[in-house]
Design a protein around this motif. Structure first.
Motif, PDB file in Angstrom:
ATOM      1  N   MET A   1     -84.454 110.149  52.251  1.00 26.93           N
ATOM      2  CA  MET A   1     -85.814 110.698  52.188  1.00 26.93           C
ATOM      3  C   MET A   1     -86.019 111.525  50.916  1.00 26.93           C
ATOM      4  N   HIS A   2     -84.939 112.157  50.451  1.00 28.16           N
ATOM      5  CA  HIS A   2     -85.054 112.959  49.231  1.00 28.16           C
ATOM      6  C   HIS A   2     -84.896 112.126  47.960  1.00 28.16           C
ATOM      7  N   GLY A   3     -84.313 110.930  48.109  1.00 27.04           N
ATOM      8  CA  GLY A   3     -83.723 110.293  46.930  1.00 27.04           C
ATOM      9  C   GLY A   3     -84.583 109.312  46.163  1.00 27.04           C
ATOM     10  N   GLY A   4     -85.883 109.238  46.436  1.00 29.24           N
ATOM     11  CA  GLY A   4     -86.665 108.220  45.764  1.00 29.24           C
ATOM     12  C   GLY A   4     -87.319 108.684  44.469  1.00 29.24           C
ATOM     13  N   GLY A   5     -87.433 109.986  44.320  1.00 28.17           N
ATOM     14  CA  GLY A   5     -88.218 110.523  43.210  1.00 28.17           C
ATOM     15  C   GLY A   5     -87.751 110.049  41.853  1.00 28.17           C
ATOM     16  N   GLU A   6     -86.462 110.226  41.599  1.00 26.40           N
ATOM     17  CA  GLU A   6     -85.960 109.913  40.272  1.00 26.40           C
ATOM     18  C   GLU A   6     -86.134 108.436  39.936  1.00 26.40           C
ATOM     19  N   ILE A   7     -85.739 107.583  40.870  1.00 26.82           N
ATOM     20  CA  ILE A   7     -85.785 106.144  40.597  1.00 26.82           C
ATOM     21  C   ILE A   7     -87.239 105.700  40.381  1.00 26.82           C
ATOM     22  N   LEU A   8     -88.154 106.253  41.181  1.00 31.78           N
ATOM     23  CA  LEU A   8     -89.568 105.880  41.061  1.00 31.78           C
ATOM     24  C   LEU A   8     -90.128 106.338  39.716  1.00 31.78           C
ATOM     25  N   LEU A   9     -89.848 107.591  39.385  1.00 35.41           N
ATOM     26  CA  LEU A   9     -90.402 108.172  38.165  1.00 35.41           C
ATOM     27  C   LEU A   9     -89.864 107.448  36.929  1.00 35.41           C
ATOM     28  N   ILE A  10     -88.550 107.251  36.900  1.00 34.51           N
ATOM     29  CA  ILE A  10     -87.961 106.611  35.726  1.00 34.51           C
ATOM     30  C   ILE A  10     -88.437 105.170  35.621  1.00 34.51           C
ATOM     31  N   ALA A  11     -88.500 104.463  36.745  1.00 32.99           N
ATOM     32  CA  ALA A  11     -88.946 103.072  36.711  1.00 32.99           C
ATOM     33  C   ALA A  11     -90.395 102.993  36.224  1.00 32.99           C
ATOM     34  N   LEU A  12     -91.240 103.852  36.748  1.00 29.84           N
ATOM     35  CA  LEU A  12     -92.655 103.807  36.377  1.00 29.84           C
ATOM     36  C   LEU A  12     -92.868 104.153  34.904  1.00 29.84           C
ATOM     37  N   LEU A  13     -92.330 105.305  34.493  1.00 28.31           N
ATOM     38  CA  LEU A  13     -92.540 105.733  33.112  1.00 28.31           C
ATOM     39  C   LEU A  13     -91.841 104.786  32.137  1.00 28.31           C
ATOM     40  N   GLY A  14     -90.656 104.321  32.511  1.00 33.22           N
ATOM     41  CA  GLY A  14     -89.939 103.374  31.658  1.00 33.22           C
ATOM     42  C   GLY A  14     -90.742 102.098  31.464  1.00 33.22           C
ATOM     43  N   THR A  15     -91.308 101.603  32.565  1.00 31.50           N
ATOM     44  CA  THR A  15     -92.121 100.392  32.483  1.00 31.50           C
ATOM     45  C   THR A  15     -93.331 100.625  31.584  1.00 31.50           C
ATOM     46  N   LEU A  16     -93.965 101.756  31.800  1.00 34.38           N
ATOM     47  CA  LEU A  16     -95.150 102.089  31.019  1.00 34.38           C
ATOM     48  C   LEU A  16     -94.816 102.121  29.529  1.00 34.38           C
ATOM     49  N   LEU A  17     -93.728 102.809  29.222  1.00 30.22           N
ATOM     50  CA  LEU A  17     -93.312 102.905  27.827  1.00 30.22           C
ATOM     51  C   LEU A  17     -93.010 101.517  27.260  1.00 30.22           C
ATOM     52  N   GLY A  18     -92.294 100.705  28.045  1.00 29.77           N
ATOM     53  CA  GLY A  18     -91.958  99.352  27.606  1.00 29.77           C
ATOM     54  C   GLY A  18     -93.210  98.530  27.341  1.00 29.77           C
ATOM     55  N   MET A  19     -94.198  98.676  28.217  1.00 26.40           N
ATOM     56  CA  MET A  19     -95.436  97.918  28.043  1.00 26.40           C
ATOM     57  C   MET A  19     -96.163  98.355  26.773  1.00 26.40           C
TER      58      MET A  19
END
Lengths: 301, 474, 345
Positions: free
Chosen positions: A96-114
């Protein structure tokens, strides 16, 4: 065959039920989202993704134990719903605590890549000639270097992976792949009448790109963005699995798999719980991406 | 044939008797080579290649009598000259190898001499009462002429070299002319594993017979699968290290507060799954001089808070450095400490470095480290002296002249009672002011298959100090 | 990571067919240009690899770890091997020269020649990818054909939905789920890790190969299958097949003779590129199953900052990618009449 036909091909491949001969490119249409909503898989995917994001945001407040709170002996099945992990922390709470980092990095990383990828692709397509040649050659170089290999070397060299490093890494490794697509789509657009007209009217190139080309590319790029997001989740998870994550103590789905791998036979839930939630997340974003891809491919009809 | 599954072997493996790097190396070195003395299973000295090591009245001249009739794997007889040349290789003052740090500073090289084939005389620059313990380290194996030939390593151990592939596997054959108890098995194979799950699986599948350093939280799994576990008390510890020369730890109140923050029993229960004993911020628990009478320190958050307040460090934030290369216990303990410190209002940021042991090692303000069983004096020298006086691993930058004088005096003191008194005073200083948080001593847990006999636990090294000649496989 | 964005790039996109030339000359020019570009890419890759690995930390510290300070003797020995004094340029050209003459250098960590050190892992990974390929290709085609047979009806939809769901899963998710299902928790049929004997190969025990292979197959076939299905559909809906149908040729024959053959070209490209990706994608799978291939070796060498080994393996992986790309381009041009005429007309 021209360049744009090549990713149109890609969209054929992504398509589901019907595959009528698509138009060469998907031009801008304001209703991409509305059309996508009519797709069952898009709505399902969107639903899963929204639920998961809500879970990631709100679950930490509802978790029975704290992120690093000791709940019982290590690898104990009797504690809590999913038992305890290698250190005796509650697995359910960690998930329940552990989704923040993966979500944030995936989202921002994708955005940056795009953003990076579109910039490179559009400049290559619009600049043409040498620009095109050089950019695409450099693109090929990074492409022949698998994402995970690049990440492994860079993260080891940096010694301390912070969240920002991971974001940049995910972004940079996506960029050449996005650039290829963006270049193709842009090539189809820059030869169109309205762009040529704008140029003829004496508009500056950068303005033309920003005002005319970019808005006309959105549908296929949106689909690509969804796909990239799916890959980002996989990449960030894989890096966590290999032991690279920003905070060693924090609950983090990818890292949880690595921490508890040894206990797979003893206390399977410690590994399976984070694996399953990553799976659901990836399926959700992938369905969503595919839904958009179909809309993009069908274009105006 | 006996197959041992070693932890953490990798392509950096070596067969060099004097520079083992990985746990797989240590297992190999202990079967190929032998030092002049052994640490036995109870961590006491006993003769090995030397029949006796006697110090003079003033502890400055030491006479070593070599055991008669011991031969190297190449058939040559072991002489005092071989021993002296091996010591010289290790204790080369310009470039000492790991066992030679202390030796290189105390040996008077010009005055030492090989008296005859079986007698070696070592002369020291200053008295040193426990020279014999330095000669018992496994990293001081005796090799012919003190020369290591990587292509054909030769020692005196119960097993002779057959093949070696770094990071993969190595094989050894029984040495029939071994001076001690000849091996039961004809061949020994040491198989490297890069990760623990592979080793545990291999043990359960019967593909290997022994493993060292079982992960603590898998002990029950191994037991459940019919294998045996060897559980031994050790003096091995994974401390938190606070630099006493840097803020905030240059204030002794902060150091004492941190020592009061630790919930030692929880560390043992969670990070070691209960396989450990309480630590009291002092090392060398097996040393006869261990200050067991000092009161056991326990978690006391109120007092810790009060101390921090006195020091003007309320709401303190610190960064704790850890890494996988310290061992799996380290990261676990660091994460636990972070949570325990919250209660005292201390915000700990845990940073994992890969590798931890890089050029920042020994510079970290707040970090961790690992140590194996040692007695007080050698440990105090390497761990708390300034680097130029032998403190090659002084993580806390501890520099206390009173403490140092006590240790040096003890090292020269031949009377056991007087030495113990000096050491007690030295330990008291560390107990009250030191920069180490020693929360516990871990037990050694090794595993073996159901068909394995003859293993006895040792306080010195895992799997009965890797003496595989004592092991039989049915 | 498997990647649709890049797989179906047209071979002709990058290299426009030379115009105004005829026959063999045009062919020769096209191939020469394509080869030249491949060599150029590899050269740039070599610079990237060299710089990236030079940024890895001090290898001697990584090797000696904690004992660095206590062991100046060994530090001096290793420094001699490292040749750290030379400038970065001369080190690069030394390395490149070695690479071109087949000398991969010496591994600092183990002191052995790199070629000797990595030959085993390279073979093991090649075997793994090969096994994955021979399972994946027929399975993907079969699923695609079944799907097309029921096109736009319920079984097709079900198959496509399942494929789509699997296609989103990262490799470690697939691997862990398979482990739990078939090795450790539900059915304990296959070994969870690879334990190779010192003399033999990991595949001496076939059971060891099942889970890693299956993971790769499940990871890759959904993509391949979906692309093959899409091209099959495209062909089937085309006028040319319609004509064949009107002529009264039975559906099965139409499928086999006409549709399948035409769908093979995009299939080949996708498969080839997936295989190239697997060369790098095995890192996680090999770590998960402790399979002694290049992925595991790479992780070990990166941790030890064993620069020479990392460089060699990176170059091998990049070369596989570039070469397979080249072959796929060649094959699809040979198999596509349209492209053939475009080049030689």
């Amino acid at each position: 065959m021209t360049a744009d036909q090549s990713h149109e091909h890609e969209h054929v491949s992504l398509s589901g039920e019907e595959a009528p001969p698509p138009p060469p490119i998907a031009p801008a249409e304001p209703g991409t989202f509305k059309k996508a909503l009519r797709q069952k898989r898009f709505t399902v995917g969107l639903g899963i993704t929204v639920l998961l994001v809500a879970f990631v945001i709100f679950a930490p407040y509802l978790a029975p134990y704290g992120e690093n709170e000791v709940a019982g002996p290590p690898y104990n099945k009797a504690t809590g719903l999913f038992g305890t992990d290698y250190l005796g922390q509650d697995v359910l709470s960690r998930v329940m605590h552990g989704g923040g980092e993966i979500l944030l990095i995936a989202l921002l990383g994708t955005l940056l890549g795009m953003v990076l990828g579109i910039a490179i692709g559009v400049v290559a397509a619009y600049g043409g000639g040498w620009w095109d040649e050089v950019l695409m050659r450099l693109n090929d170089v990074i492409l022949s270097f698998p994402q995970i290999l690049l990440a492994l070397v860079v993260l080891t060299a940096l010694q301390r992976p912070s969240a920002w490093v991971l974001i940049v890494l995910v972004g940079v490794s996506h960029a050449p792949r996005v650039a290829r697509l963006a270049r193709g789509v842009a090539l189809g657009i820059v030869t169109r009448d309205f762009v040529i007209a704008a140029e003829a009217l004496g508009e500056r190139r950068s303005r033309v790109i920003l005002a005319e080309v970019l808005p006309n590319m959105n549908a296929p790029l949106l689909a690509e963005g969804g796909l990239r997001l799916t890959y980002s989740i996989g990449l960030v998870g894989a890096l966590g699995f290999l032991g690279f994550s920003a905070d060693p103590g924090a609950a983090n789905w990818g890292q949880m798999i690595q921490e508890n791998r040894l206990g797979l036979a003893t206390q399977p839930w410690a590994v399976l719980a984070p694996v399953l939630i990553i799976a659901i997340f990836a399926i959700g974003t992938n369905l969503m991406a595919d839904g958009i891809a179909q809309v993009a491919q069908r274009g105006d009809n | 044939m006996l197959i041992h599954g070693a932890t953490g072997g990798s392509s950096k493996d070596t067969l060099d008797p004097h520079a083992p790097v990985t746990a797989a190396d240590i297992a190999r070195v202990n079967n190929l080579y032998e030092p002049l003395l052994f640490w036995n299973n109870n961590y006491e000295l006993e003769p090995a290649l030397a029949e006796s090591v006697e110090g003079s009245e003033d502890a400055k001249t030491w006479t070593i009598k070599m055991r008669a009739g011991v031969t190297f794997h190449n058939g040559k007889t072991v002489t005092a000259d071989d021993a002296w040349k091996s010591i010289q290789r290790v204790a080369n003052p310009d470039a000492p190898l790991s066992a030679g740090g202390q030796l290189s500073t105390i040996l008077d090289f010009g005055a030492c001499k090989v008296v005859d084939d079986t007698t070696l005389q070592l002369v020291l620059k200053a008295p040193y009462a426990i020279l014999d313990s330095l000669l018992a380290e496994y990293t001081l194996g005796i090799i012919p002429g003190g020369e290591f030939d990587p292509a054909n390593p030769v020692g005196t151990g119960a097993f002779a070299y057959k093949s070696f592939e770094p990071g993969k596997t190595s094989t050894f054959t029984k040495y029939a002319d071994y001076w001690g108890d000849a091996a039961f098995v004809d061949e020994l194979q040491i198989q490297d594993f890069s990760d623990d799950s592979a080793r545990v699986n291999a043990l359960q599948a019967g593909q290997i017979q022994t493993v060292d350093n079982l992960p603590y939280n898998l002990v029950d799994t191994i037991k459940g699968a019919g294998g045996g576990t060897l559980i031994t008390d050790t003096g091995a510890w994974v401390p938190f290290t606070m630099r006493v020369d840097q803020a905030p730890f240059n204030d002794v109140k902060v150091r004492q507060a941190f020592r009061l923050i630790v919930d030692r029993q929880q560390m043992i229960d969670q990070a070691l799954s209960g396989y450990g004993s309480l630590g009291n911020d002092m090392y060398a628990p097996f040393d006869v001089a261990y200050a067991a009478d000092l009161p056991q320190r326990e978690q006391d958050i109120d007092q810790a808070k009060a101390l921090l307040k006195e020091a003007g460090q309320e709401g303190l934030q610190v960064e704790l450095f850890t890494g996988d290369d310290i061992g799996s216990v380290a990261t676990a303990a660091a994460n636990l400490f972070k949570e325990q410190a919250k209660a005292a209002g201390v915000d700990v940021k845990v940073t994992k470095k890969t590798p931890f042991y890089d050029d920042q090692y020994l510079q970290y303000t707040f970090a961790q480290d690992f140590w194996n069983t040692r007695n007080y004096i050698p440990q105090a020298v390497v761990g708390t002296f300034p680097p130029d006086q032998g403190g090659t691993y002084n993580e806390t930058h501890w520099d206390n002249a009173d403490h140092r004088d006590l240790v040096n005096a003890a090292a020269q003191e031949l009377d056991d009672t007087k030495r113990a008194e000096l050491l007690h005073q030295a330990q008291e200083i560390e107990y009250n002011e030191g920069g180490l948080i020693i929360w516990g001593f871990r037990q050694q847990v090794d595993g073996y298959g159901p068909n394995v006999n003859g293993l006895e636990g040792s306080k010195y090294l895992p799997l009965g100090s890797y003496k595989f000649n004592k092991v039989s496989v049915q | 990571m498997t990647d649709l964005g890049t797989i179906v790039a047209s071979p002709l996109e990058e290299v426009a067919p030379p115009r105004g030339q005829h026959g063999a000359a045009a062919w020769f020019l096209w191939i020469a240009r394509r080869l030249g570009l491949a060599v150029l890419t590899l050269w740039l890759v070599s610079i990237l690899v060299f710089l990236a690995t030079a940024a890895l930390g001090d290898p001697i510290r990584a090797i000696l770890g904690r004992d660095y300070n206590a062991n100046p003797g060994r530090v001096a020995e290793l420094e001699k091997l490292l040749n750290a004094d030379a400038s970065i340029f001369s080190r690069y050209f030394d390395w490149l020269g070695g690479l071109l003459t087949g000398d991969l250098g010496t591994s600092l960590a183990s002191g052995r020649p790199v070629s000797e050190l990595i030959s085993g892992p390279v073979q093991n990974s090649a075997m793994l990818v090969f096994l994955a390929a021979i399972v994946m290709i027929p399975v993907s085609f079969l699923i695609a054909m079944i799907s097309v047979h029921y096109r736009r009806r319920r079984p097709d939809t079900v198959i496509q939905t399942v494929l789509l769901a699997i296609a989103g899963l990262p490799e470690f998710v697939i691997g862990v789920l398979l482990l739990a299902l078939l090795a450790t928790t539900v059915f304990k049929v296959f070994p969870a890790v690879t334990i190779s004997s010192p003399t033999g190969h990991p595949w001496d025990n076939w059971k060891v190969m099942v889970l890693p292979t299956l993971t790769l197959v499940l990871w890759v076939s959904p993509y391949v299958s979906r692309i093959v299905r899409a091209s099959l559909l495209e062909v089937i809906d085309s006028e040319y097949v319609e004509l064949a149908r009107l002529k009264g040729i039975p559906e099965g024959v139409v499928m086999r003779k006409h549709a399948l053959l035409n769908a093979i070209v995009p299939g080949i490209q996708v498969i080839a590129l997936q295989l190239a990706f697997l060369a790098g994608g095995v890192v996680v799978v090999e770590t998960l199953f402790s399979y002694p291939g290049i992925g595991l070796q790479l992780v070990d060498s990166v941790r030890n900052h064993d620069v020479q080994v990392v460089q060699a393996l990176s170059m091998i992986i990049a070369s596989v990618y570039v070469v397979v790309n080249l072959i796929a381009d060649l094959l699809s041009i040979l198999l596509t009449p349209r492209a053939r005429t475009a080049i030689s007309s």
